[in-house]
Design a protein around this motif. Structure first.
Motif, mmCIF file in Angstrom:
data_model
loop_
_atom_site.group_PDB
_atom_site.id
_atom_site.type_symbol
_atom_site.label_atom_id
_atom_site.label_comp_id
_atom_site.label_asym_id
_atom_site.label_seq_id
_atom_site.Cartn_x
_atom_site.Cartn_y
_atom_site.Cartn_z
ATOM 1 N N ILE A 145 0.841 -1.197 0.000
ATOM 2 C CA ILE A 145 0.000 0.000 0.000
ATOM 3 C C ILE A 145 0.874 1.245 0.000
ATOM 4 N N ARG A 146 1.934 1.217 0.796
ATOM 5 C CA ARG A 146 2.844 2.363 0.796
ATOM 6 C C ARG A 146 3.546 2.505 -0.553
ATOM 7 N N ALA A 147 3.804 1.391 -1.237
ATOM 8 C CA ALA A 147 4.402 1.466 -2.571
ATOM 9 C C ALA A 147 3.447 2.144 -3.551
ATOM 10 N N VAL A 148 2.173 1.796 -3.468
ATOM 11 C CA VAL A 148 1.169 2.436 -4.331
ATOM 12 C C VAL A 148 1.084 3.934 -4.025
ATOM 13 N N GLN A 149 1.085 4.289 -2.747
ATOM 14 C CA GLN A 149 1.058 5.700 -2.381
ATOM 15 C C GLN A 149 2.266 6.442 -2.931
ATOM 16 N N ARG A 150 3.424 5.837 -2.823
ATOM 17 C CA ARG A 150 4.646 6.460 -3.349
ATOM 18 C C ARG A 150 4.526 6.716 -4.845
ATOM 19 N N ASP A 151 4.078 5.692 -5.589
ATOM 20 C CA ASP A 151 3.964 5.833 -7.036
ATOM 21 C C ASP A 151 2.942 6.907 -7.404
ATOM 22 N N MET A 152 1.827 6.951 -6.670
ATOM 23 C CA MET A 152 0.804 7.967 -6.926
ATOM 24 C C MET A 152 1.359 9.367 -6.694
ATOM 25 N N LYS A 153 2.053 9.552 -5.588
ATOM 26 C CA LYS A 153 2.567 10.880 -5.257
ATOM 27 C C LYS A 153 3.637 11.335 -6.248
ATOM 28 N N GLY A 167 -3.705 9.251 0.637
ATOM 29 C CA GLY A 167 -3.721 8.596 1.943
ATOM 30 C C GLY A 167 -4.427 7.265 1.934
ATOM 31 N N TYR A 168 -4.643 6.735 3.131
ATOM 32 C CA TYR A 168 -5.211 5.396 3.310
ATOM 33 C C TYR A 168 -6.449 5.473 4.188
ATOM 34 N N SER A 169 -7.451 4.637 3.894
ATOM 35 C CA SER A 169 -8.684 4.546 4.675
ATOM 36 C C SER A 169 -8.685 3.215 5.417
ATOM 37 N N ALA A 170 -8.596 3.272 6.749
ATOM 38 C CA ALA A 170 -8.417 2.072 7.572
ATOM 39 C C ALA A 170 -9.715 1.648 8.236
ATOM 40 N N ALA A 171 -9.856 0.359 8.443
ATOM 41 C CA ALA A 171 -10.949 -0.158 9.251
ATOM 42 C C ALA A 171 -10.649 0.107 10.727
ATOM 43 N N ASP A 172 -11.695 0.391 11.495
ATOM 44 C CA ASP A 172 -11.520 0.658 12.930
ATOM 45 C C ASP A 172 -11.478 -0.676 13.681
ATOM 46 N N ILE A 173 -10.382 -1.391 13.479
ATOM 47 C CA ILE A 173 -10.141 -2.644 14.200
ATOM 48 C C ILE A 173 -9.153 -2.304 15.308
ATOM 49 N N ARG A 174 -9.658 -2.187 16.526
ATOM 50 C CA ARG A 174 -8.846 -1.611 17.599
ATOM 51 C C ARG A 174 -7.578 -2.414 17.891
ATOM 52 N N ASP A 175 -7.607 -3.735 17.631
ATOM 53 C CA ASP A 175 -6.421 -4.555 17.913
ATOM 54 C C ASP A 175 -5.236 -4.185 17.025
ATOM 55 N N ILE A 176 -5.513 -3.686 15.827
ATOM 56 C CA ILE A 176 -4.418 -3.367 14.899
ATOM 57 C C ILE A 176 -4.383 -1.894 14.523
ATOM 58 N N PRO A 201 10.703 8.428 1.246
ATOM 59 C CA PRO A 201 9.814 9.386 1.922
ATOM 60 C C PRO A 201 8.466 9.571 1.243
ATOM 61 N N ASP A 202 8.392 9.347 -0.065
ATOM 62 C CA ASP A 202 7.134 9.568 -0.764
ATOM 63 C C ASP A 202 6.067 8.531 -0.427
ATOM 64 N N SER A 203 6.453 7.454 0.220
ATOM 65 C CA SER A 203 5.482 6.396 0.510
ATOM 66 C C SER A 203 4.612 6.715 1.725
ATOM 67 N N ILE A 204 4.935 7.734 2.488
ATOM 68 C CA ILE A 204 4.168 8.087 3.675
ATOM 69 C C ILE A 204 2.770 8.578 3.286
ATOM 70 N N SER A 205 1.779 8.325 4.129
ATOM 71 C CA SER A 205 0.436 8.860 3.904
ATOM 72 C C SER A 205 0.421 10.361 4.180
ATOM 73 N N ASP A 206 -0.291 11.098 3.341
ATOM 74 C CA ASP A 206 -0.488 12.531 3.593
ATOM 75 C C ASP A 206 -1.597 12.765 4.605
ATOM 76 N N PHE A 207 -2.488 11.780 4.755
ATOM 77 C CA PHE A 207 -3.594 11.861 5.713
ATOM 78 C C PHE A 207 -4.016 10.434 6.051
#
Length: 474
Positions: A175-183, A197-206, A222-228
């Motif tokens: 997922i971070r690789a996809v974000q990097r390529d997009m950015k 950025g990424y949309s996460a499920a609210d699974i409290r354990d993870i 550095p480009d692989s980081i989520s902006d939000f």
């Protein structure tokens, strides 16, 4: 003058006659309006009429391809008080100019998912290495090309709930690789930066590890980081409280966030009708420093029973009681509080990715090694995809809704239209509320076809009351 600045100047010049919003940028933990310098909080609704099943490759339509339908929905969303919608499934080859321009004119931003439910148009969470390839990224870049020139595109989601208990621990890196390529693609081919950025499920354990993995900075990638960071959370059900819904723990977790965090989906439907009392908490003093707003799930009533508007086959629509309840909650929002910039938050920087950030390595690798782009992807990032479909704003000439829309009591909303906002304005609750309910007309053929929410039993009850009143008069 750099090439990007030239593009930006030309973009502003060409768009000036139809521009109603200004692009939103990220500063530290906040979204900021680039023109007004005020903080931007998402007051939004998830928008996917027909649900995921309505989208397929052969369709010559998607949620942003029919101008008359978009005008109907934009008017209802503007009336509601929405400033942002999220759209999950889009066909990058279609013409979206009129629809996007309508939402732009109404002061409504778009957050777009670049994936779809179709297998080769998303990452396989079990074997992500088999789906991260040129063909998949060409689809992702196609979405970027189709929407990058619209000023009201707020952001792109590079993934939605890919990480869960069934996912292998390698998928976060992809997922971070996809974000990097997009950015990198956006940096090379877009007239302006657009957050990813990424949309996460609210699974409290993870959740803590998911947050840590996407919000930290990898020095050699550095480009692989989520902006939000988006969170799909349904923990507030009915008349819950800040504590019983666990919102207090979310504030504790995100109070020191270094990037914007918001609910990419929220609105539990276990108690109906929904009263949306969580809106007061989300946009109140307890949460405003940690969260950047949210998007109610969802606009249209589908089989999963989360809708606030019923859409009918003849393109008429009926607002549900949930729509009215949400509108009432939105009307209570303190806009001045939302727009005040947190100066400390605006300067926050992400922490460095280190193995100790990951507390449970069952679902995440803690070495933060991101896969390099596979064959063909670097060339697309550098030179662009072949023959992209590129959107542009167009003049919105029609503002009156063409289809009948009724409220929950069966009354037609008279004069429903969008109000075209001034340059740099975004929509706000209570400011643009066309569509006053008219008198009920139970004999209307349109209402019968629209299957309004005023049920036959309610009509019979009203008739019975009327008959009783007649007898009393006699």
């Amino acid at each position: 003058m750099t090439l990007i600045r030239v593009f930006t100047a030309l973009f502003a010049l060409l768009s000036s006659t139809v521009l109603a919003v200004t692009p939103i940028k990220v500063e530290g933990s906040q979204f900021i309006n680039a023109a007004t310098k005020k903080r931007f909080q998402i007051i939004g609704v998830d928008y996917q009429p027909g649900g995921a099943s309505a989208y397929n490759e052969e369709n010559k339509s998607d949620p942003l391809s029919d101008g008359d339908i978009c005008l109907r929905d934009a008017a209802l969303l503007q009336r509601l008080g929405v400033n942002t919608i999220r759209i999950y499934n889009l066909n990058p080859g279609l013409n979206h100019d009129l629809c996007v321009s309508i939402f732009n004119a109404a002061g409504i931003y778009l957050i777009l998912d670049v994936n779809s439910p179709i297998a080769h148009e998303s990452l396989n969470r079990v074997e992500p290495w088999t789906t991260y390839h040129k063909g998949y990224m060409e689809r992702v870049f196609g979405v970027i090309e189709a929407f990058k020139d619209y000023p009201n595109v707020l952001a792109f989601f590079g993934g939605n709930e890919v990480i869960n208990e069934d996912a292998v621990k390698q998928v976060p890196a992809y997922i971070r690789a996809v974000q990097r390529d997009m950015k990198q693609y956006i940096a090379n081919h877009s007239p302006r930066p657009i957050p990813v950025g990424y949309s996460a499920a609210d699974i409290r354990d993870i959740l803590a590890d998911t947050w840590a993995y996407f919000s930290c900075n990898i020095e050699d990638d550095p480009d692989s980081i989520s902006d939000f960071f988006g969170l799909n959370s349904y923990s507030w059900c009915g008349d819950a409280t800040f504590e019983s819904a666990g919102y207090n723990t979310l504030v504790d977790q995100f109070k020191d966030t270094t990037l914007p965090v918001f609910f990419s989906e929220y609105g539990c439907n276990e108690v109906q009708p929904r009263i949306f009392t969580e809106v007061a908490a989300l946009y109140g003093k307890q949460m405003v420093s940690a969260m950047g707003g949210g998007l109610i799930y969802e606009y249209s009533q589908e089989d999963n029973d989360y809708g606030i508007v019923e859409l009918h086959e003849n393109n008429t629509a009926t607002t549900m009681i949930d729509y009215d309840n949400l509108m009432e909650q939105y009307s209570k929002i303190d806009i001045a509080l939302l727009e005040s910039v947190d100066q400390a938050g605006a300067t926050k920087k992400p922490v460095k990715c280190t193995p100790d950030l990951i507390k449970d390595d069952k679902f995440f690798e803690n070495d933060f090694k991101i896969p390099p782009p596979t064959e063909g992807i670097p060339d697309m990032i550098k030179n662009g995809i072949s023959s992209p479909n590129k959107g542009k704003l167009v003049e919105v000439k029609e503002t009156n809704v063409k289809f009948d829309v009724f409220n929950k009591d069966g009354r037609k909303l008279e004069g429903l239209q969008i109000k075209i906002l001034e340059d740099f304005q975004s929509n706000l609750p209570g400011e643009n509320t066309s569509g006053a309910p008219g008198e009920p007309d139970f004999g209307s053929e349109d209402k019968e076809d629209a299957a309004t929410s005023l049920s036959r039993s309610n009509v019979l009850s009203l008739l019975a009351i009327g008959a009783g009143a007649t007898l009393l008069m006699l």
